[in-house]
Design a protein around this motif. Structure first.
Motif, mmCIF file in Angstrom:
data_model
loop_
_atom_site.group_PDB
_atom_site.id
_atom_site.type_symbol
_atom_site.label_atom_id
_atom_site.label_comp_id
_atom_site.label_asym_id
_atom_site.label_seq_id
_atom_site.Cartn_x
_atom_site.Cartn_y
_atom_site.Cartn_z
ATOM 1 N N GLN A 1 -20.479 -21.872 11.474
ATOM 2 C CA GLN A 1 -20.716 -20.669 12.280
ATOM 3 C C GLN A 1 -21.966 -19.930 11.833
ATOM 4 O O GLN A 1 -22.646 -19.290 12.638
ATOM 5 C CB GLN A 1 -19.495 -19.747 12.204
ATOM 6 C CG GLN A 1 -19.369 -18.773 13.369
ATOM 7 C CD GLN A 1 -19.163 -19.466 14.703
ATOM 8 O OE1 GLN A 1 -18.590 -20.553 14.772
ATOM 9 N NE2 GLN A 1 -19.642 -18.843 15.777
ATOM 10 N N MET A 2 -22.297 -20.058 10.564
ATOM 11 C CA MET A 2 -23.476 -19.373 10.036
ATOM 12 C C MET A 2 -24.783 -19.932 10.574
ATOM 13 O O MET A 2 -25.838 -19.293 10.438
ATOM 14 C CB MET A 2 -23.469 -19.434 8.504
ATOM 15 C CG MET A 2 -22.365 -18.610 7.862
ATOM 16 S SD MET A 2 -22.232 -18.833 6.066
ATOM 17 C CE MET A 2 -23.617 -17.844 5.499
ATOM 18 N N VAL A 3 -24.768 -21.115 11.180
ATOM 19 C CA VAL A 3 -26.016 -21.708 11.677
ATOM 20 C C VAL A 3 -26.174 -21.559 13.187
ATOM 21 O O VAL A 3 -27.198 -21.965 13.737
ATOM 22 C CB VAL A 3 -26.119 -23.206 11.295
ATOM 23 C CG1 VAL A 3 -25.922 -23.387 9.804
ATOM 24 C CG2 VAL A 3 -25.133 -24.057 12.070
ATOM 25 N N LEU A 4 -25.173 -20.970 13.857
ATOM 26 C CA LEU A 4 -25.233 -20.855 15.312
ATOM 27 C C LEU A 4 -25.962 -19.598 15.746
ATOM 28 O O LEU A 4 -26.141 -18.663 14.986
ATOM 29 C CB LEU A 4 -23.815 -20.859 15.901
ATOM 30 C CG LEU A 4 -22.967 -22.103 15.648
ATOM 31 C CD1 LEU A 4 -21.648 -22.006 16.410
ATOM 32 C CD2 LEU A 4 -23.722 -23.376 16.037
ATOM 33 N N LYS A 5 -26.348 -19.595 17.003
ATOM 34 C CA LYS A 5 -26.959 -18.415 17.607
ATOM 35 C C LYS A 5 -26.108 -17.973 18.792
ATOM 36 O O LYS A 5 -25.207 -18.691 19.238
ATOM 37 C CB LYS A 5 -28.393 -18.702 18.067
ATOM 38 C CG LYS A 5 -28.499 -19.635 19.270
ATOM 39 C CD LYS A 5 -29.921 -19.728 19.774
ATOM 40 C CE LYS A 5 -30.049 -20.592 21.025
ATOM 41 N NZ LYS A 5 -29.286 -20.092 22.179
ATOM 42 N N GLU A 6 -26.394 -16.800 19.331
ATOM 43 C CA GLU A 6 -25.678 -16.293 20.493
ATOM 44 C C GLU A 6 -25.815 -17.280 21.655
ATOM 45 O O GLU A 6 -26.915 -17.736 21.965
ATOM 46 C CB GLU A 6 -26.243 -14.924 20.906
ATOM 47 C CG GLU A 6 -25.616 -14.325 22.146
ATOM 48 C CD GLU A 6 -24.135 -13.995 21.976
ATOM 49 O OE1 GLU A 6 -23.423 -13.961 22.994
ATOM 50 O OE2 GLU A 6 -23.704 -13.768 20.829
ATOM 51 N N GLY A 7 -24.698 -17.610 22.264
ATOM 52 C CA GLY A 7 -24.700 -18.549 23.389
ATOM 53 C C GLY A 7 -24.197 -19.927 23.025
ATOM 54 O O GLY A 7 -23.757 -20.683 23.898
ATOM 55 N N ASP A 8 -24.267 -20.300 21.741
ATOM 56 C CA ASP A 8 -23.700 -21.583 21.312
ATOM 57 C C ASP A 8 -22.178 -21.536 21.463
ATOM 58 O O ASP A 8 -21.565 -20.482 21.309
ATOM 59 C CB ASP A 8 -24.072 -21.874 19.855
ATOM 60 C CG ASP A 8 -25.551 -22.164 19.673
ATOM 61 O OD1 ASP A 8 -26.215 -22.547 20.656
ATOM 62 O OD2 ASP A 8 -26.045 -22.003 18.537
ATOM 63 N N GLN A 9 -21.598 -22.691 21.751
ATOM 64 C CA GLN A 9 -20.167 -22.734 22.052
ATOM 65 C C GLN A 9 -19.385 -23.477 20.980
ATOM 66 O O GLN A 9 -19.918 -24.338 20.285
ATOM 67 C CB GLN A 9 -19.945 -23.429 23.411
ATOM 68 C CG GLN A 9 -20.697 -22.784 24.560
ATOM 69 C CD GLN A 9 -21.630 -23.761 25.263
ATOM 70 O OE1 GLN A 9 -22.145 -24.694 24.657
ATOM 71 N NE2 GLN A 9 -21.844 -23.546 26.544
ATOM 72 N N VAL A 10 -18.102 -23.139 20.902
ATOM 73 C CA VAL A 10 -17.178 -23.788 19.971
ATOM 74 C C VAL A 10 -15.920 -24.186 20.735
ATOM 75 O O VAL A 10 -15.408 -23.409 21.545
ATOM 76 C CB VAL A 10 -16.805 -22.845 18.804
ATOM 77 C CG1 VAL A 10 -15.680 -23.440 17.962
ATOM 78 C CG2 VAL A 10 -18.021 -22.556 17.936
ATOM 79 N N ILE A 11 -15.446 -25.387 20.475
ATOM 80 C CA ILE A 11 -14.182 -25.850 21.048
ATOM 81 C C ILE A 11 -13.491 -26.708 19.998
ATOM 82 O O ILE A 11 -14.151 -27.391 19.209
ATOM 83 C CB ILE A 11 -14.418 -26.638 22.361
ATOM 84 C CG1 ILE A 11 -13.084 -26.904 23.080
ATOM 85 C CG2 ILE A 11 -15.187 -27.932 22.115
ATOM 86 C CD1 ILE A 11 -13.267 -27.405 24.509
ATOM 87 N N THR A 12 -12.165 -26.641 19.946
ATOM 88 C CA THR A 12 -11.458 -27.341 18.882
ATOM 89 C C THR A 12 -10.067 -27.757 19.344
ATOM 90 O O THR A 12 -9.699 -27.575 20.504
ATOM 91 C CB THR A 12 -11.387 -26.470 17.605
ATOM 92 O OG1 THR A 12 -10.862 -27.235 16.530
ATOM 93 C CG2 THR A 12 -10.529 -25.233 17.813
ATOM 94 N N GLY A 13 -9.291 -28.302 18.415
ATOM 95 C CA GLY A 13 -7.931 -28.733 18.705
ATOM 96 C C GLY A 13 -6.937 -27.624 18.425
ATOM 97 O O GLY A 13 -7.242 -26.438 18.576
ATOM 98 N N TYR A 14 -5.759 -27.988 17.965
ATOM 99 C CA TYR A 14 -4.689 -26.994 17.822
ATOM 100 C C TYR A 14 -4.642 -26.345 16.452
ATOM 101 O O TYR A 14 -3.917 -25.381 16.255
ATOM 102 C CB TYR A 14 -3.332 -27.629 18.152
ATOM 103 C CG TYR A 14 -3.118 -29.003 17.571
ATOM 104 C CD1 TYR A 14 -2.865 -29.187 16.216
ATOM 105 C CD2 TYR A 14 -3.192 -30.128 18.386
ATOM 106 C CE1 TYR A 14 -2.686 -30.439 15.691
ATOM 107 C CE2 TYR A 14 -3.004 -31.396 17.864
ATOM 108 C CZ TYR A 14 -2.753 -31.558 16.514
ATOM 109 O OH TYR A 14 -2.569 -32.804 15.992
#
Length: 345
Positions: A78-91
């Motif tokens: 998360q520390m390398v992302l910028k505004e607008g980048d997306q995250v998706i994951t499992g349960y």
């Protein structure tokens, strides 16, 4: 955050080891970055500990998969992302939500099925979303998020922006067929997606050595010409360094990238798993030798922070988590009419 410096050092705890035996440098964190990492990882751990307590009390129903032990991965990425980048994951998703900046009250309220939850109390532990924070959900179908994350990356390319999607999945999901269909599509169209494989060694309860013909998951994209590497997922600096490189690769239009995060979950697969497939000695050794939070604590102590300073951070985090538990147990349940909302027919 200030840009991180990088350094090559020979000591074992200062470099991540790739599957080919090549040493990678780790990011050299400033004091401020170490403090951010510590606080964010502590928030996840204390939150998960509290969630485990509430589950034991019967306040949380259904399934509940805790992220304890794996905190360095999502915090470092998360520390390398910028505004607008997306995250998706499992349960196993609570840690990802908190790292994305989602409110602890809303996450805990969803766990307890309350109105103030991110899915209005109807999704529970495995199904929360936040468009505001660009978090596109935990997903209960094993591997489903990989296809959806590839679709998010396709949307970025179609729109011509430079956003990158992080698609997280585990070593168990890495054997699903749709994962390789997604790899093929992402490579063909040079989609900006980083596939983050959180290899905690046991999937639901079977060791990777018994379930996977190729246990170096960073090589899973070779037949699609997708570069990959193994990363010490217990060291937030190693995650940050590898994540910076992977995200830059995607943002530059070079297509997908695979990061195999070598990590370890301290608890069972879910709260109903007694984890009898491994020994207590094995778990304790990882906790004692590689704990991601303790590594940061020791570095901050070496930077002349005091134990009292660090205890104050922990106390602040515990206050937030305790408040979220209080909110989640007293927030009203959804009205019965909510059964008929957000249903597509």
């Amino acid at each position: 955050m200030p840009a991180s410096k990088k350094r090559d050092v020979p000591a074992r705890d200062e470099a991540s080891q790739t599957g080919s035996g090549t040493r990678r440098p780790v990011s050299e964190f400033s004091r401020e970055q170490e403090l951010r990492a510590l606080r964010d990882m502590l928030l996840i751990r204390r939150f998960e500990e509290k969630a485990g307590q509430l589950y034991g009390m019967g306040a949380i129903g259904g399934f509940c998969h805790l992220y304890i032990g794996q905190e360095a991965i999502v915090v470092g990425m998360q520390m390398v992302l910028k505004e607008g980048d997306q995250v998706i994951t499992g349960y196993r998703d609570h840690g990802h939500m908190l790292a994305c900046g989602m409110d602890a009250n809303g996450v805990m309220a969803e766990l307890t099925g309350r109105r103030g939850g991110y899915s209005k109390g109807k999704g529970g532990s495995m199904h929360m979303f936040s468009l505001e924070k660009h978090f596109y959900g935990g997903h209960g179908i094993v591997g489903a998020q990989v296809s959806l994350g590839t679709g998010l990356a396709f949307a970025n390319r179609y729109r011509g922006n430079d956003n990158v999607c992080l698609a997280y999945f585990g070593d168990g999901a890495a054997n699903q067929g749709q994962v390789y269909e997604s790899f093929n599509m992402a490579a063909l169209w040079k989609l900006p997606v980083v596939y983050v494989i959180e290899n905690n060694r046991y999937a639901m309860g079977t060791s990777v050595t018994r379930s996977s013909a190729q246990t170096d998951f960073s090589k899973r994209g070779l037949s699609f010409n997708i570069p990959g590497e193994q990363v010490d997922g217990m060291d937030v600096r190693a995650v940050h360094e590898a994540g910076s490189r992977a995200v830059a690769h995607c943002r530059a239009g070079n297509g997908p990238y695979i990061l195999e995060m070598q990590t370890y979950r301290y608890r069972g697969h879910s709260m109903s798993d007694p984890a009898k497939y491994r020994t207590r000695e094995e778990v304790d050794k990882i906790r004692n030798d590689q704990d991601p939070i303790e590594q940061v604590r020791q570095r901050l102590l070496a930077m002349k922070m005091t134990e009292d300073d660090l205890k104050a951070i922990d106390a602040e985090v515990r206050t937030i988590v305790n408040a979220s538990a209080e909110f989640a147990q007293h927030d009203p349940e959804p009205d019965a009419s909510e059964l008929y909302t957000d249903v597509y027919r």
